[in-house]
Enzyme design. Sequence first.
Site, short mmCIF file in Angstrom:
data_model
loop_
_atom_site.label_atom_id
_atom_site.label_comp_id
_atom_site.label_asym_id
_atom_site.label_seq_id
_atom_site.Cartn_x
_atom_site.Cartn_y
_atom_site.Cartn_z
N GLY A 184 8.35 -20.20 -9.29
CA GLY A 184 6.96 -20.09 -8.87
C GLY A 184 6.16 -21.33 -9.23
CB THR A 240 7.08 -20.19 -16.29
OG1 THR A 240 6.61 -18.92 -15.88
CG2 THR A 240 7.42 -20.13 -17.78
CB ILE A 241 1.73 -19.18 -14.75
CG1 ILE A 241 2.41 -18.03 -14.01
CG2 ILE A 241 1.41 -20.33 -13.81
CD1 ILE A 241 1.45 -17.20 -13.19
CG ASP A 242 5.53 -15.43 -16.09
OD1 ASP A 242 4.52 -15.53 -15.39
OD2 ASP A 242 6.55 -14.84 -15.71
CE LYS A 276 -20.71 1.33 -6.70
NZ LYS A 276 -21.76 0.89 -5.87
N GLY A 310 2.75 -12.10 -14.93
CA GLY A 310 3.61 -12.28 -16.10
C GLY A 310 4.77 -11.33 -15.86
P1 FBP Z 1 8.32 -18.50 -12.64
O1 FBP Z 1 8.96 -17.76 -13.75
O2 FBP Z 1 9.25 -19.00 -11.63
O3 FBP Z 1 7.43 -19.59 -13.15
O4 FBP Z 1 7.35 -17.52 -11.85
C1 FBP Z 1 6.47 -16.72 -12.51
C2 FBP Z 1 5.76 -15.77 -11.59
O5 FBP Z 1 4.54 -16.30 -11.15
C3 FBP Z 1 5.58 -14.43 -12.29
O6 FBP Z 1 4.39 -14.40 -13.04
C4 FBP Z 1 5.62 -13.47 -11.15
O7 FBP Z 1 6.13 -12.23 -11.58
C5 FBP Z 1 6.58 -14.10 -10.19
O8 FBP Z 1 6.52 -15.48 -10.43
C6 FBP Z 1 6.25 -13.82 -8.76
O9 FBP Z 1 7.31 -14.20 -7.97
P2 FBP Z 1 7.20 -14.53 -6.42
O10 FBP Z 1 6.60 -15.89 -6.31
O11 FBP Z 1 8.61 -14.57 -5.96
O12 FBP Z 1 6.37 -13.50 -5.78
#
Ligand code: FBP
Length: 700
Positions: free
Chosen positions: A106, A226-228, A271, A280
């Site tokens: 990603g 990875t943003i995770d 509301k 993540g």
């Molecule tokens: P990476 O581990 O490849 O960096 O991707 C992280 C992520 O953005 C997760 O946060 C998310 O669960 C996943 O990719 C989403 O995957 P996709 O791009 O295949 O929908």
Amino acid sequence: MAEQTTSSLQDILNSPIVKKAVADVNRELAERRAFQPPTCSVFSHMYTILETTDHYRFTVDKEAERQLPNIIGNSVQIVRGRSNVGEEVSACYTRRRNIGIVFSGGPAPGGHNVIAGLFDAAKRANPENRLFGFLVGPEGVVENEAVEITRELVDAYRNLGGFTMIKTGRAKIDSKQKIELSRKTCRELGLDALVIVGGDDSNTNAAFLAQEMFTDGIQVIGVPKTIDGDIQVRDDQGHVLCAVSFGFHTAARAFANSIAGLCNDASSDIKYYHVCKVMGRVASHLALEVALQAHPNITIIGEDLVDYVDEERLEKARRDNTTDYTAFGMTLRHLSRLICDGIVKRASAGKNYGVIVIPEGVLEFINEVEVFIMKLNTIIADYNRTHDRDFHSAFPLLETKLEYLHRLAQRSREDSSFKLWNTRDEDLFNDLPEFFQEGLLTERDSHGNFQFSQIHTERVLMGLVHDYLNILKEKGVYKLGISARYFQKTLEKAGLDPDRIGPAMFSNYGNAEYFLTKPSIISAKTLRQELERAGLLESNDKVPDAVEKIYKKTVPSFKTQEHFYGYDGRGNDPTRFDCIYTYNLGMTVFSLLANGSTGQMAAIRNLEHDFEQWEPIGIPIAPLMHLEERKGKLTLVLEKALVDTHSVAMQVFKAHQEKWLAATSGEDHFRRPGPICCDAALEEERPLTLELNALAPPKP
Ligand code: FBP
């Protein structure tokens, strides 16, 4: 007349205001591109050398030793700056090189700056060095789809988000054939080195390619992306070598900023509960950082659920002299009840709104779901292995997938040795809502990972929350508190005595700031009964309008708006932190290559401290690898770092959970992290979790 309209439209289209409005390049973009990230002091020298250190130790997996003999002996390397080096070193450092780079997985903000840092460092060492970008991820390596990265291309993408320049993909170079094709590509392009910018799986790939291409003399370097935020490296003693992957800070800040907007909305319109699923895949690092940045009322941290013990159940089992194993570990039902608890508490303080953050990967930490995921992963992998067709093409519809599972359950009845999917599994699975069943059966990604982003975790949970809140409403537990001041004012205005009606209506009438109707009052009818019982109404009397009006305000209606924070944040332009971090990572990559490293991951130590202390290093990948089950097989991979529930960041979060729930009178404690910009002094320097955890590094 018509002519005049045409010519005046032309005039308008030519006006500088229209030109500015429709131009693709605006001031923000121009300023971003022009930002020059500062570099670590070692890079101010003409040369860098590597100092190998044995100070950092890793417990090496036997399998890693067996499968990666060429790189298992690597150590941590520290990049040092030198203005002068010997002739031999200088010749080696400045010799002409062809370098290939690929994004994998990603997108994560900052990727373009890795390319920019590497490009600038490579050209500085030798203007004839060439950089090639493989297109659309690792498949580009296998199929030799590459472009030469020129200065114009680099300049167009400096400090910009996305991986737009060369795109990315999730393919994996995971077979002998693909490795051979990759070697062929590298030979055809005359590459000296390949740089893989990716997450845990992609760095695992980097290690295997480094091993395979060792004899070809082609170096392979990984970059932690990875943003995770789940690539974090510590040695056996707990020394932090890589505190966070790049992209994490930007994504967290983007999510937190949007969620802060929802906090404003929720507390204005009072509301809605805004339910925010935050990306993540597994670890809840992003959710934790968002919690610290924006202080939403309820944040679930997946890792915190693992050791959950339901004390009530345990107590009941103790009383009954039995053992209740279901009291250990979190279930979806338990979790929904924890959320309900917060909602009910807020309601009693008169708050019928709020913001809830749920990490995308939370289901990984819920026992029952985890078991389903593991079993279904194995079922799908087994099917793919033993049949000519892939599971998802063989069973395209949910109905047909369920039929297949049913056949497995029947098999378990006939063959006691078959335990993978039994009738109990089938019963439990059939109890789940259809969209959730579908989610659990979706196609795994190319690495065999379950795709949490594809299932509506928040919907599953909130469905249970809705149901339980209704039960609590019927039990007279879930009520909206009425402010004492409002009650008094409304009754006095209607000519009624609050001190006569109050004790009959409320269980806490007196000094409380918010009055709660008695548990017995759960409808207009039961309200009337209470008033009659107190002698305030005769059977034919009508309930006074003011009392009825107050009663109606005590009945909460739980309305939610669901949001998903993921793709938007991971495509955001990088924060100043990520701009600087990634540019320096790119330069680190070049130092590692120019000094002959392979099988290393470029990293920067001391990210949690001031920039002056940042230290570029190379981390050996092979010693970090261990065996994990993937696609139903034990496979050597890089371990994902989960949230450490004992970390300072977690302790700080826990110590403030009650405050941020704000189930008291007075305002909420929402925080405004503000928008992302790459040159503002106002922007926070680094992730809060990093800063907090640096106060006391975790024990090994
Ligand atoms: P990476 O581990 O490849 O960096 O991707 C992280 C992520 O953005 C997760 O946060 C998310 O669960 C996943 O990719 C989403 O995957 P996709 O791009 O295949 O929908």
